[in-house]
Design a protein around this motif. Structure first.
Motif, PDB file in Angstrom:
ATOM      1  N   ALA A  63       0.823  -1.217   0.000  1.00 18.26           N
ATOM      2  CA  ALA A  63       0.000   0.000   0.000  1.00 18.26           C
ATOM      3  C   ALA A  63       0.852   1.259   0.000  1.00 18.26           C
ATOM      4  O   ALA A  63       0.437   2.290  -0.548  1.00 18.26           O
ATOM      5  CB  ALA A  63      -0.936  -0.002   1.203  1.00 18.26           C
ATOM      6  N   SER A  66       1.209   2.642  -3.423  1.00 20.54           N
ATOM      7  CA  SER A  66       0.027   2.984  -4.222  1.00 20.54           C
ATOM      8  C   SER A  66      -0.260   4.482  -4.133  1.00 20.54           C
ATOM      9  O   SER A  66       0.103   5.130  -3.161  1.00 20.54           O
ATOM     10  CB  SER A  66      -1.186   2.176  -3.768  1.00 20.54           C
ATOM     11  N   PHE A  71      -4.231  -0.398   0.054  1.00 21.64           N
ATOM     12  CA  PHE A  71      -4.197  -1.618  -0.724  1.00 21.64           C
ATOM     13  C   PHE A  71      -5.591  -1.829  -1.291  1.00 21.64           C
ATOM     14  O   PHE A  71      -6.583  -1.654  -0.581  1.00 21.64           O
ATOM     15  CB  PHE A  71      -3.811  -2.793   0.173  1.00 21.64           C
TER      16      PHE A  71
END
Length: 76
Positions: A63, A66, A71
């Protein structure tokens, strides 16, 4: 501190997780009767707890890369 040293590290958890899985596989491969063995049950409980912990840590690390820091939820 380098960028590689910052944040959580998965190696210790991953090593223990893989070791526990190998021990479980060896136990199941012996072909011994499937009686309740307290030692094995404890190892299985430890494996499952380690696996959950490892998955949580891995998810958190993924995550971080990102765009929104989360996530994605599963499509399953």
């Amino acid at each position: 501190m380098s960028e590689n040293q910052a944040g959580p590290t998965l190696e210790p958890t991953l090593s223990e997780w893989l070791k526990a899985r190998e021990e479980t596989a060896r136990h199941l491969a012996t072909g011994a009767p499937r009686t309740v063995d307290e030692t094995w049950v404890q190892r299985l409980a430890d494996l499952l707890a380690t696996e959950r912990s490892w998955q949580d840590q891995y998810t958190e690390l993924i995550a971080l890369g990102s765009p929104d820091g989360n996530f994605p939820s599963s499509n399953r």
